[in-house]
Design a protein around this motif. Structure first.
Motif, short mmCIF file in Angstrom:
data_model
loop_
_atom_site.label_atom_id
_atom_site.label_comp_id
_atom_site.label_asym_id
_atom_site.label_seq_id
_atom_site.Cartn_x
_atom_site.Cartn_y
_atom_site.Cartn_z
N LEU A 135 0.82 -1.22 0.00
CA LEU A 135 0.00 0.00 0.00
C LEU A 135 0.85 1.26 0.00
CD1 LEU A 135 -2.69 -1.09 2.63
CD2 LEU A 135 -2.91 -1.10 0.15
N LEU A 136 2.12 1.14 -0.38
CA LEU A 136 3.02 2.28 -0.28
C LEU A 136 2.58 3.45 -1.15
CD1 LEU A 136 5.65 3.20 1.05
CD2 LEU A 136 6.89 2.36 -0.97
N ALA A 137 1.82 3.20 -2.21
CA ALA A 137 1.36 4.30 -3.06
C ALA A 137 0.48 5.29 -2.30
CB ALA A 137 0.59 3.76 -4.27
N LEU A 138 -0.04 4.88 -1.16
CA LEU A 138 -0.87 5.79 -0.36
C LEU A 138 -0.07 6.95 0.21
CD1 LEU A 138 -3.14 3.23 1.55
CD2 LEU A 138 -3.80 4.77 -0.31
N VAL A 139 1.26 6.88 0.13
CA VAL A 139 2.06 8.01 0.61
C VAL A 139 2.09 9.15 -0.41
CG1 VAL A 139 3.54 6.41 1.88
CG2 VAL A 139 4.28 7.26 -0.35
N MET A 140 1.60 8.91 -1.62
CA MET A 140 1.68 9.94 -2.65
C MET A 140 0.96 11.23 -2.25
SD MET A 140 1.57 7.79 -6.24
CE MET A 140 1.25 9.26 -7.19
N PRO A 141 -0.24 11.19 -1.66
CA PRO A 141 -0.85 12.45 -1.22
C PRO A 141 0.01 13.20 -0.21
CG PRO A 141 -2.50 10.71 -1.29
CD PRO A 141 -1.18 10.05 -1.51
N ALA A 142 0.64 12.46 0.72
CA ALA A 142 1.50 13.12 1.71
C ALA A 142 2.74 13.71 1.04
CB ALA A 142 1.91 12.11 2.79
N LEU A 143 3.31 12.99 0.08
CA LEU A 143 4.47 13.51 -0.65
C LEU A 143 4.10 14.78 -1.42
CD1 LEU A 143 6.06 10.23 -2.08
CD2 LEU A 143 6.93 11.64 -0.21
N ALA A 144 2.91 14.76 -2.01
CA ALA A 144 2.46 15.94 -2.76
C ALA A 144 2.28 17.13 -1.83
CB ALA A 144 1.15 15.62 -3.48
N PHE A 145 1.71 16.90 -0.66
CA PHE A 145 1.53 17.99 0.30
C PHE A 145 2.89 18.54 0.73
CE2 PHE A 145 1.09 19.45 4.74
CZ PHE A 145 0.16 20.47 4.54
N GLY A 146 3.85 17.63 0.96
CA GLY A 146 5.19 18.07 1.33
C GLY A 146 5.85 18.88 0.23
N MET A 147 5.62 18.50 -1.03
CA MET A 147 6.18 19.26 -2.14
C MET A 147 5.56 20.65 -2.23
SD MET A 147 6.53 18.22 -6.16
CE MET A 147 7.97 17.19 -5.86
N VAL A 148 4.27 20.74 -1.95
CA VAL A 148 3.61 22.04 -1.97
C VAL A 148 4.23 22.97 -0.92
CG1 VAL A 148 1.44 23.24 -1.51
CG2 VAL A 148 1.45 21.17 -2.90
N ILE A 149 4.52 22.40 0.25
CA ILE A 149 5.11 23.21 1.31
C ILE A 149 6.57 23.54 1.01
CG2 ILE A 149 5.67 23.28 3.76
CD1 ILE A 149 2.68 23.42 3.14
N GLY A 150 7.31 22.52 0.54
CA GLY A 150 8.74 22.71 0.35
C GLY A 150 9.12 23.43 -0.93
N LEU A 151 8.30 23.31 -1.98
CA LEU A 151 8.59 23.95 -3.26
C LEU A 151 7.43 24.84 -3.66
CD1 LEU A 151 10.11 20.93 -5.25
CD2 LEU A 151 11.36 22.81 -4.20
N PRO A 152 7.32 25.99 -3.05
CA PRO A 152 6.19 26.86 -3.41
C PRO A 152 6.26 27.25 -4.87
CG PRO A 152 7.83 28.04 -2.11
CD PRO A 152 8.22 26.61 -2.07
N ARG A 153 5.11 27.22 -5.53
CA ARG A 153 5.04 27.52 -6.95
C ARG A 153 4.91 29.02 -7.16
NH1 ARG A 153 0.52 27.62 -10.65
NH2 ARG A 153 1.17 27.16 -12.79
N ARG A 154 5.69 29.53 -8.11
CA ARG A 154 5.57 30.94 -8.43
C ARG A 154 4.17 31.21 -8.97
NH1 ARG A 154 9.78 33.12 -12.66
NH2 ARG A 154 8.53 31.79 -14.00
N LYS A 155 3.54 32.21 -8.42
CA LYS A 155 2.16 32.50 -8.80
C LYS A 155 2.12 33.03 -10.23
CE LYS A 155 0.27 33.29 -4.20
NZ LYS A 155 -0.50 32.05 -4.26
N GLU A 156 1.46 32.27 -11.10
CA GLU A 156 1.24 32.69 -12.47
C GLU A 156 -0.22 32.42 -12.79
OE1 GLU A 156 3.92 30.53 -14.91
OE2 GLU A 156 5.71 31.52 -14.15
N SER A 157 -0.84 33.36 -13.41
CA SER A 157 -2.26 33.20 -13.70
C SER A 157 -2.46 32.17 -14.81
CB SER A 157 -2.86 34.55 -14.13
OG SER A 157 -2.18 35.04 -15.27
N ASP A 158 -3.40 31.26 -14.60
CA ASP A 158 -3.75 30.27 -15.61
C ASP A 158 -4.76 30.85 -16.58
OD1 ASP A 158 -2.14 28.14 -14.74
OD2 ASP A 158 -3.58 27.67 -13.15
N ARG A 159 -4.57 30.53 -17.84
CA ARG A 159 -5.55 30.96 -18.84
C ARG A 159 -6.78 30.07 -18.75
NH1 ARG A 159 -1.69 30.45 -23.92
NH2 ARG A 159 -0.64 29.05 -22.46
N PRO A 160 -7.97 30.64 -18.89
CA PRO A 160 -9.17 29.80 -18.86
C PRO A 160 -9.27 28.97 -20.14
CG PRO A 160 -9.74 32.06 -19.43
CD PRO A 160 -8.28 32.07 -19.07
N THR A 161 -9.75 27.76 -19.98
CA THR A 161 -10.01 26.91 -21.14
C THR A 161 -11.42 27.20 -21.64
OG1 THR A 161 -8.60 25.19 -20.19
CG2 THR A 161 -10.06 24.53 -21.98
#
Length: 752
Positions: free
Chosen positions: A93-119
């Motif tokens: 069940l190790l794949a269940l750590v993916m949400p936690a890894l994603a949360f950690g990446m959000v905290i550790g690697l903040p994304r530069r704010k860029e506006s998304d174009r609407p589809t």
């Protein structure tokens, strides 16, 4: 937000429910919890973490909808890398750590704010139309081709149980072995089975339902939406999304002959047998799409932006994403990564010449490909050729031979028949490349068109020059299919809006032309009595279709007078020629060639699942079943009647028992393939360890205490799986081993 903007958002949101509705409708034959469980797992474990990984590593594409689709496919690649580690550590069940890894990446690697174009709403709605077509096709055709229960489930082709047995192997073991010949290393591309096994552990859905229903359907939907997303990345235009999705679903091969819709060799799109019964092919197509997108982001990035820490970090993130996808693709399908690799040198040369200096980015991508595919070839495939050889035109000779089955041996085929047939196949394969004539590049020195075209053309060349007795080389063309879709999409998306009024009737012209041409030939191939008859049957549909397209293009060109419109009309009409066979296949689709006999023993599925419930994952089974069709009068020891040969493609016991078998069948193994020159040699060759086979079979024909002890102590066998159709089960076996289960013709014994 303006009133018009609100209306567009509402319209877009109104079309989105087509996806979940189509998902549940396509799987309506299953218990409702099954599509719900997989959808929840896909969203929480794969899509959301994958999208966060994608956007943090690549910086995003500028459209959230595009990032969500590509992020989902990237999440599948991440899971395919994580699961083997978990399986090796006994944490499935190790794949269940993916949400936690994603949360950690959000905290550790903040994304530069860029506006998304609407589809735009119409782009979303257009893609949802294609999603609806896939769902309708799966309801009517896809979900009915491979039976999961009932009498038909006992008569599958050999491929479906083979795929199921590999899924079961990766569910319980890593590194994997050949589950139906225990002890043989699995020299096969197995990444997709990591996803199936992980989904099985997390959702509890049975492996056969996942392998033959849920996962193929999910991959078809992801292929259509992924092509739409990559189309927008390549062109920078939202109009590419509905065009790419529609071509992915509706376009295909030229296939000018009416009978090719029922043969698996001539249909390469997502709505084809190749995608349905080959999870490896479907998975490689899904993963190729984000790799093409991230390649575009890397190679298009202006050199001046390398300065600065944040820019270098972003470039590093792009290469990390590319490395993950390349690593997984290298072990997903042996024919997938070489297609991508074929385009990289052309892109590197183009960029280096235009930039007047060595382009390091394309070079780094090429090095990653060499390292990953080298690891796959040397470590996973163990440098086995698996029977692949260089044999120009062998592909077409083999295809033609299947079409000429039943023709009188007195009829001289003549070289013209092969030339006509080969030309029609190659023209059909290459048809989408005409879209390159319309391409307008988004950025200066854009190498992506060069990469796509060279990869596409060289893949078709590989399918034409290489040869494998089971036609595995055709998968080069199948992997190139999505490249052709993107080339045609890019070209058609480059047009000005007013020219689409000419493109629509041109597409209809191509569809009508090939549909009419396919209905022209009268009579059957086997009724021909001379070469001229064969020439006419093979040549007439292609010639008629091309004449109609040529005349129609002239007429439409005169109506819509403009230089560039002429080219758009011609390209659209030629692309339209590939659509009719796909439409016809919705009514008359290829079947997987299930056997007319019960290749699975009556009661065998229940008996295998009994062993699964009563045993541990490392328990080993011995069986007297070795042949896809048990020969009448078999005497054991692997011997059969002189007029019947053993088709060694029996793989179903480990698929349903989820336990390895000492020796069941031995086809589709490196040892059977590498020294074979024909399909018959690979399927009907004797087992290479006759002593092991003798000891195995003696347990079911003349059991002794010493023989059973040898099976138990030397080979580790714990269970005996006996089918009375093969030979009468000796009464002595019941005295030497404990009878645990009986069902149909199968008896299960346990060795103590």
């Amino acid at each position: 937000m303006s009133k018009g903007g609100r209306a567009a958002v509402i319209a877009a949101l109104a079309s989105v429910p087509v996806l979940p509705l189509g998902w549940f409708a396509g799987l309506q034959a299953q218990d409702a919890w099954i599509p719900a469980a997989y959808l929840g797992y896909l969203l929480v474990v794969i899509a959301i973490p994958g999208t966060l990984f994608w956007r943090r590593l690549t910086g995003g594409t500028g459209w959230f909808a595009v990032d969500a689709v590509l992020g989902t496919t990237f999440g599948l690649a991440c899971e395919a890398l994580i699961y083997p580690l978990g399986r090796w550590l006994d944490i499935p069940l190790l794949a269940l750590v993916m949400p936690a890894l994603a949360f950690g990446m959000v905290i550790g690697l903040p994304r530069r704010k860029e506006s998304d174009r609407p589809t735009p709403w119409w782009a979303v709605a257009g893609v949802m139309v294609s999603v609806g077509v896939v769902s309708a096709w799966f309801i009517r055709v896809g979900s009915r081709l491979i039976a999961l229960d009932g009498p038909a489930a006992l008569r599958p082709n050999s491929d479906s149980p083979f795929q199921l047995s590999l899924a079961a192997e990766l569910t319980h073991h890593f590194p994997p072995q050949v589950p139906y010949v225990a002890g043989e290393p699995l020299t096969y591309h197995w990444m997709v089975y990591n996803h199936i096994a992980s989904a099985h552990w997390i959702t509890g859905i049975e492996l056969d339902v996942l392998t033959q229903r849920v996962v193929p359907f999910a991959f078809m939907l992801l292929t259509a939406m992924g092509a739409a997303a990559v189309g927008m990345v390549l062109t920078g235009r939202a109009v590419a999304a509905p065009i790419a999705a529609a071509l992915t679903v509706m376009a295909g091969d030229l296939a000018p002959w009416s009978w090719t819709t029922t043969n698996t060799l001539y249909n390469d799109g997502p709505l084809s047998m190749g995608q349905l019964i080959s999870p490896t092919q479907a998975f490689s197509t899904v993963l190729m799409l984000p790799l093409i997108a991230v390649t575009a982001l890397i190679l298009r990035r202006p050199p001046g932006r390398r300065r600065g820490g944040q820019s270098r970090s972003r470039l590093a993130g792009l290469f990390v994403a590319a490395a993950v996808l390349i690593a997984v693709l290298s072990i997903s399908k042996a024919t997938a990564l070489p297609v991508y690799a074929a385009g990289l040198p052309a892109a590197w040369i183009y960029l280096s010449v235009r930039g007047r200096r060595i382009n390091l980015r394309a070079l780094v991508l090429a090095v990653l490909v060499v390292i990953c595919y080298g690891f796959n070839y040397l470590v996973i495939l163990r440098a086995e050729s698996q029977g692949m050889t260089v044999k120009p035109a062998g592909t077409f000779r083999s295809m033609l031979q299947t079409m000429l089955t039943g023709i009188s041996p007195d009829v001289q085929q003549g070289p013209s028949v092969l030339v006509i047939f080969s030309a029609a196949i190659v023209i059909g394969w290459l048809m989408p490349v005409v879209g390159a004539l319309l391409i307008r590049r988004r950025v200066p020195r854009d190498p992506m068109a060069v990469l796509l075209v060279f990869a596409f053309v060289l893949a078709i060349a590989a399918a034409s020059i290489l040869y494998h007795f089971s036609q595995s080389q055709v998968f080069f063309a199948r992997n190139a299919f999505i490249y052709g879709v993107l080339i045609a999409t890019w070209g058609l998306s480059s047009l000005e809006r007013r020219r689409y009024y000419a493109v629509a009737p041109a597409l209809a012209l191509g569809v009508a032309a090939i549909y009419y041409a396919r209905s022209r030939p009268h009579g059957l191939i086997r009724d021909c009595r001379d070469t001229s008859c064969l020439d006419r049957i093979f040549a007439e549909p292609l010639v008629v279709a091309l004449i109609i397209v040529a005349v129609g293009t002239v007429v439409l060109g005169l109506v819509f007078r403009s230089g560039r419109t002429w080219a758009a009309i011609a390209v659209a009409a030629l692309v339209g020629l590939t659509v009719s066979p796909t439409i016809v296949s919705l009514q008359k689709f290829a079947t997987p060639g299930g056997s007319t006999y019960e290749s699975i023993a009556p009661g065998g599925i229940e008996a295998a699942r009994f062993i699964r419930r009563q045993s541990g994952p490392d328990d080993l089974i011995a069986t007297n079943i070795h042949c896809h069709r048990p020969p009448a009068g078999t005497s054991g020891g692997g011997l059969s009647l002189p007029d019947e040969r053993c088709h060694s493609g029996s793989f179903w016991i480990p698929g349903y028992a989820e336990r390895r078998v000492l020796v069941e069948g031995w086809a589709y193994t490196a040892k059977a393939n590498s020294h074979a020159y024909t399909s018959a040699e690979a399927l009907y060759s004797p087992f290479w360890d006759q002593e092991k086979l003798r000891i195995n079979d003696a347990a079911f024909t003349a059991p002794t205490r010493e023989g059973l002890d040898t099976l138990r102590t030397k080979y580790g066998v714990r269970w005996l799986f006996a089918d009375s159709r093969i030979n009468p089960i000796p009464e002595e076996l019941g005295k030497l081993a404990e009878l645990r289960f009986q069902s149909g013709t199968v008896s299960v014994y346990q060795l103590r």
